[in-house]
Enzyme design. Structure first.
Site, PDB file in Angstrom:
ATOM      1  N   LYS A  70       0.977  -1.184   0.093  1.00  0.00           N
ATOM      2  CA  LYS A  70      -0.117   0.120  -0.056  1.00  0.00           C
ATOM      3  C   LYS A  70       0.931   1.306   0.127  1.00  0.00           C
ATOM      4  O   LYS A  70       0.613   2.064  -0.662  1.00  0.00           O
ATOM      5  CB  LYS A  70      -0.821   0.209   1.179  1.00  0.00           C
ATOM      6  CG  LYS A  70      -1.985   1.052   1.272  1.00  0.00           C
ATOM      7  CD  LYS A  70      -3.076   0.876   2.343  1.00  0.00           C
ATOM      8  CE  LYS A  70      -3.738   2.137   2.539  1.00  0.00           C
ATOM      9  NZ  LYS A  70      -5.061   2.202   1.445  1.00  0.00           N
TER      10      LYS A  70
ATOM     11  N   HIS B  53     -19.832  11.646   0.785  1.00  0.00           N
ATOM     12  CA  HIS B  53     -20.498  10.259   1.146  1.00  0.00           C
ATOM     13  C   HIS B  53     -21.999  10.493   1.151  1.00  0.00           C
ATOM     14  O   HIS B  53     -22.476  11.651   1.468  1.00  0.00           O
ATOM     15  CB  HIS B  53     -19.825   9.844   2.572  1.00  0.00           C
ATOM     16  CG  HIS B  53     -20.322   8.566   2.702  1.00  0.00           C
ATOM     17  ND1 HIS B  53     -19.979   7.359   2.213  1.00  0.00           N
ATOM     18  CD2 HIS B  53     -21.319   8.018   3.649  1.00  0.00           C
ATOM     19  CE1 HIS B  53     -20.647   6.350   2.820  1.00  0.00           C
ATOM     20  NE2 HIS B  53     -21.429   6.768   3.594  1.00  0.00           N
TER      21      HIS B  53
HETATM   22  C1  GAR Z   1     -20.972   9.173  -4.758  1.00  0.00           C
HETATM   23  O1  GAR Z   1     -22.328   8.901  -4.284  1.00  0.00           O
HETATM   24  C2  GAR Z   1     -20.536   9.406  -3.531  1.00  0.00           C
HETATM   25  O2  GAR Z   1     -20.776  10.225  -2.380  1.00  0.00           O
HETATM   26  C3  GAR Z   1     -20.127   8.021  -3.070  1.00  0.00           C
HETATM   27  O3  GAR Z   1     -19.750   7.300  -4.455  1.00  0.00           O
HETATM   28  C4  GAR Z   1     -20.607   7.870  -5.341  1.00  0.00           C
HETATM   29  C5  GAR Z   1     -19.652   8.352  -6.705  1.00  0.00           C
HETATM   30  O4  GAR Z   1     -20.541   8.665  -7.520  1.00  0.00           O
HETATM   31  N1  GAR Z   1     -18.806   7.721  -2.310  1.00  0.00           N
HETATM   32  C6  GAR Z   1     -18.615   7.042  -1.091  1.00  0.00           C
HETATM   33  O5  GAR Z   1     -19.558   6.120  -1.018  1.00  0.00           O
HETATM   34  C7  GAR Z   1     -17.611   6.945  -0.461  1.00  0.00           C
HETATM   35  N2  GAR Z   1     -17.688   6.231   0.641  1.00  0.00           N
HETATM   36  P1  GAR Z   1     -19.973   9.345  -8.695  1.00  0.00           P
HETATM   37  O6  GAR Z   1     -18.812   8.344  -9.397  1.00  0.00           O
HETATM   38  O7  GAR Z   1     -20.931   9.363  -9.811  1.00  0.00           O
HETATM   39  O8  GAR Z   1     -19.410  10.558  -8.527  1.00  0.00           O
END
Ligand code: GAR
Length: 187
Positions: A65, A109
């Protein structure tokens, strides 16, 4: 202009919302690089269309990592990145990146944290039967979707309509993210 890098693992609709806000001058920022951990992420197409450099760094291609993070840091430093904006980047940020960008990594999030961290937060909220969920923008620390909260907005769950609920949440994300970044960058 503030120099930002966007990290994404998926579709990249939040990337596009931020990119548009930069292009239209709503955000005094420039996306200098997009980093993804997934070779098939749709965000790669979006970055290319926006003519923003994009690099795929698959963690599995590195021996640790730490080695993966050092490769990420090299790219960020070469691009003179000031802030890291996580937009659906489904990976924990490790100690190397955290110390290279202290209090300079932001995440969005799709829930009202600390409820429903991790994957599929919208599904988790619906499964739990909550009536109100929402969106959180926060500073990133070593935890999963933890760290000081910068902004939140509530979204009512539409009963029996998971897709419709998700759609509203994503629309709220696209507005809340740019507004929060604007506030941060103007400080
Ligand atoms: C979004 O809803 C973001 O909030 C979430 O992934 C999605 C990405 O959508 N993030 C998480 O869940 C972080 N833990 P996108 O690729 O269309 O921007």
């Amino acid at each position: 202009k503030v120099r930002i890098a966007v990290f994404a693992s998926g579709s990249g609709s939040n990337f596009t919302a931020i990119e548009q806000a930069c292009r239209e001058g709503e955000l005094q920022a420039e996306i200098v690089h997009v980093i993804t951990d997934k070779p098939d992420a749709y965000v790669i197409e979006r970055a290319k269309q926006a003519e923003i450099p994009v690099t795929v760094l698959r963690p599995k291609a590195f021996e640790s990592k730490a080695a993966h993070e050092h490769a990420v840091i090299d790219i960020l430093q070469a691009a003179e990145t000031e802030w890291i904006i996580l937009a659906g980047y489904m990976r924990l940020i490790g100690p190397n990146l955290l110390s290279a960008y202290p209090s300079r990594i932001i995440n969005i999030h799709p829930s009202l944290l600390p409820s429903f961290p991790g994957k599929d937060a919208i599904g988790q909220a619906i499964e739990h039967g909550v009536k109100v969920t929402g969106v959180t923008v926060h500073l990133v620390d070593a935890g999963m979707d933890t760290g000081p909260i910068l902004a939140q907005e509530a979204v009512r769950v539409i009963e029996g309509d998971a897709e419709g609920t998700a759609e509203v949440i994503h629309k709220v994300e696209h507005v809340l993210y740019k507004e929060t970044l604007k506030m941060l960058f103007e400080k």
